[in-house]
Design a protein around this motif. Structure first.
Motif: not given
Ligand code: SF4
Length: 699
Positions: A324-336, A552-561
């Motif tokens: 579901l997350a992959l099809m909606c692009g709900h990954l790689g952004k803050p709060g997503t 600075r560390g990574s509060p969220y993941l997957f922004s580019d890949s």
């Protein structure tokens, strides 16, 4: 009251990783409060952090090494303190080393099973796995992550290549829409639940709860989907069907960042909301609504707990969420993103530090030649390339006589494993068992040698919380009696075993402080390269990955890949392997936690928290209580095909009809006497949330 001093450290309980100030007077923790202005809790604390640290002063703390009086009996029986005699450290360590080295020389490395500890520090766990891998030459090492989020790890690794929470706790204030599923967040991650509820109340975020029980979070939800236990995949597949049917997916994200969408979407044709209604008991209309909310949201995040992962279908449950997350692009952004809420204070860190049978620290595969060569060079010895056994596979191997020696640091499998009769039967067959712990728990009662350890307030090191934030644990007090820090015990044991098997490990286990151990690990783990104790002290905690000192560390993941490259869709087939209710055992039993206790209860049952929640209970729906002629004063017996326990009754419509709920914390009515040892094929996690039981009046 005036205190002698106040020491800031990290809460020893759940994966939120709250920062707490311990107020010390005359060698005791007098009180605890939240550290002001510090992430992740910013002054918030739950009842466990506030009042639950008193267990460290409990009179039953282990203060001296112990040796079993009736060593080498054919079949070992459990015994209390009376079955052990006190020993000096030298005698106990020599005896442990003698027994371990004898097995090593006679039977080889496959005769060992080991558990490291999600409650101990990263440094303790790094050194423990180094001992197991470099001295004992086995990868038979695992810990309770296997029993909580192994399926989340397996599923997210397949879909994304990384299994940690993708977002930080701080991002909860930015939520637009979020789904809480299989997580009674209010009781299991109390401070996180306050942020999630605040997102709804203050920021107008929309919450969907997907959970068979009427948990408190449901009071804040615009939609509560109460599906039949075990039907999660059908709910999520039907949501995916609606999103594909109505083209609510993100074509751009799918094209750029994923693979396998066309095949996956074609597999959803039959998974209509009407199909799901028949399986899940949730109206098609509600599933449509949930799908539209998730698909149309600008930002959307999933949060889940054991309800998703502790299942014979746990990996598929996780994959259905990842799809579901992959099809909606709900990954790689803050709060997503996708966020498995980790249970124990350092279960994330214990896995990161290599406490798993297939990986070195930093998720570097033991079977990968390049990784193995790197660790061989660093540790100055040859290493075993064969992945080891998981928690329950080790239990099986003990039962089959393949593993004769068990070394356990801080875990309590005789509370945490399913089908405890079987687990006890297996442990009774061991030839040698060494335990490192702070109390004599149900498992320690089977040990030959017990080595007393320091509690969280008596050691320095780091814990990594659920959102990958590495935080300091600071020593506030000396350990009681002769107890020592785990890493000190392991170092001594490693050197003594090494001498007996003809290898000199004295320089490899020659540490004088915990930060030296961290520095060794950070050199070997790219994601930790920029993290040091000194930097955490300055910055109050750093999210990995943090590859270098300027990062600075990574509060969220997957922004580019994604770590695996492209995110991968997985087709899923609906199976139903859980034990189903029948005429003899007509109820589904689900297990879980309550606010005032923690896991096997070793710590909270020795705290004032036990005064608030002193007795085991079963939660039953009022209609079922009436049907069984049970009232609120009844004591009841709950039985499965594997065992039987007696406990109080709590009549409540939180659980749906046909479903009973029992918390996991009470040894006198251990719910795992009843649970079934059937495992998810990929993750090897047992089906704790579903087994068939009956209920009747007790004595
Ligand atoms: Fe401790 Fe978790 Fe409670 Fe925070 S929410 S105080 S980390 S138990």
């Amino acid at each position: 009251m005036k205190f002698d001093r106040t020491v800031s450290t990290t809460c020893p309980y759940c994966g939120v990783g709250c920062q707490i100030d311990l107020n010390i007077k005359e060698g005791r923790i007098i009180s605890a409060k939240a550290s002001e202005g510090k992430a992740p809790n910013f002054g918030r604390l739950c009842v466990k952090g506030r009042f639950g640290t008193d267990y460290t002063h409990h009179p039953t703390r282990l203060t001296k090494p112990l040796i079993r009086k009736d060593l080498d009996k054919e079949k070992r029986e459990p015994c209390g303190m009376e079955g052990f005699r006190e020993a000096s450290w030298d005698e106990a360590l020599d005896m442990a080393a003698d027994r371990i080295s004898r097995t090593f020389l006679q039977s080889g490395s496959s005769a060992f099973g080991t558990f490291c500890c999600a409650k101990a520090t990263n440094e303790d766990n790094y050194l423990f796995q180094k001992f197991v891998r470099s001295v004992l030459k086995t990868n038979n090492i695992d810990h309770c992550a296997r029993l909580c989020h192994a399926a989340s790890v397996a599923g997210l690794q397949k879909a994304l290549g990384s299994a940690a929470m993708s977002n930080s706790i701080a991002e909860m204030k930015d939520l637009d829409l979020f789904i809480v599923t299989g997580s009674n967040t209010t009781e299991t991650h109390p401070v996180i639940s306050t942020y999630l509820k605040e997102a709804v109340v203050k920021n107008n975020a929309r919450l969907i709860v997907i959970d068979p029980r009427k948990i408190e979070m449901a009071n804040f939800a615009i939609l509560h989907i109460q599906h039949k236990p075990g039907t999660d995949v059908a709910v999520y597949q039907a949501m995916a069907h609606v999103i594909v049917r109505d083209k609510l997916y993100s074509r751009d994200f799918i094209d750029r960042r994923t693979e396998g969408f066309e095949q996956y979407s074609a597999s959803l044709d039959a998974c209509t909301p009407q199909w799901a209604e028949k399986i899940t008991g949730v109206t098609a209309d509600k599933i449509e609504q949930a799908a539209r909310l998730y698909g149309e949201a600008e930002k959307a995040a999933f949060y889940w707990g054991m309800g998703i992962s502790q299942s014979v279908h746990g990996t598929d449950n996780t994959l259905s969420i990842a799809n579901l997350a992959l099809m909606c692009g709900h990954l790689g952004k803050p709060g997503t993103g996708v966020n498995p809420l980790r249970g124990q204070n350092n279960v994330q860190g214990c896995s990161d530090s290599g406490g798993l049978p297939n990986i070195y620290p930093g998720y570097q595969n033991v079977a990968d030649e390049e990784s193995a060569l790197k660790f061989e060079k660093a540790w100055g010895t040859d290493l075993n390339r064969k992945p080891g056994l998981t928690t329950l596979e080790m239990s099986d191997a003990i039962g089959e006589g393949i593993i004769s020696d068990f070394i356990i640091m801080g875990e309590n499998p005789l509370m945490s494993e399913p089908d405890l009769n079987k687990a006890r039967e297996h442990l009774s067959k061991l030839k040698n068992m060494i335990v490192i712990d702070i109390f004599l728990n149900e498992t320690g009662q089977y040990a030959d040698v017990i080595l007393p350890a320091a509690a969280f307030s008596e050691k320095n090191g780091t814990f990594t919380n659920s959102d990958r934030r590495v935080q300091l644990v600071r020593k506030a007090l000396d350990p009681p009696g002769e107890a020592r820090e785990d890493w000190q015990i392991i170092s001594e044991l490693a050197k003594r075993v090494g001498r007996r098997i003809g290898q000199d490990f004295s320089s490899e286990f020659n540490f004088s402080r915990a930060d030296e151990i961290w520095d060794e690990m950070a050199e070997l783990v790219p994601a930790f390269g920029g993290i040091s104790h000194e930097r955490i002290e300055r910055e109050d905690g750093i999210h990995w990955p943090c590859p270098d000192k300027s990062h600075r560390g990574s509060p969220y993941l997957f922004s580019d890949s994604f770590p695996r490259g492209k995110g991968k869709f997985h087709e899923l087939k609906l199976t139903n392997l859980s034990e189903q209710p029948d005429d003899d055992f007509p109820y589904i039993l689900s297990t879980g936690r309550v606010l005032y206790h923690w896991h096997g209860g070793t710590m909270t049952r020795r705290s004032v928290l036990n005064d608030i929640s002193p007795r085991p209970f079963v939660e039953i729906h009022p209609d079922d209580a009436r049907k069984e002629n049970l009232d609120s004063d009844s004591t009841v017996r709950v039985s499965s095909r594997r065992g039987s326990i007696e406990l109080d009754i709590r009549i409540s419509d939180r659980s749906p009809t046909g479903v009973l709920f029992i918390p996991i914390h009470f040894a006198e009515a251990a719910v795992n006497e009843l649970t079934r040892d059937i495992r998810d094929a990929s993750a090897k996690i047992p089906d704790y949330k579903i087994c068939a039981v009956k209920i009747e009046k007790g004595r």
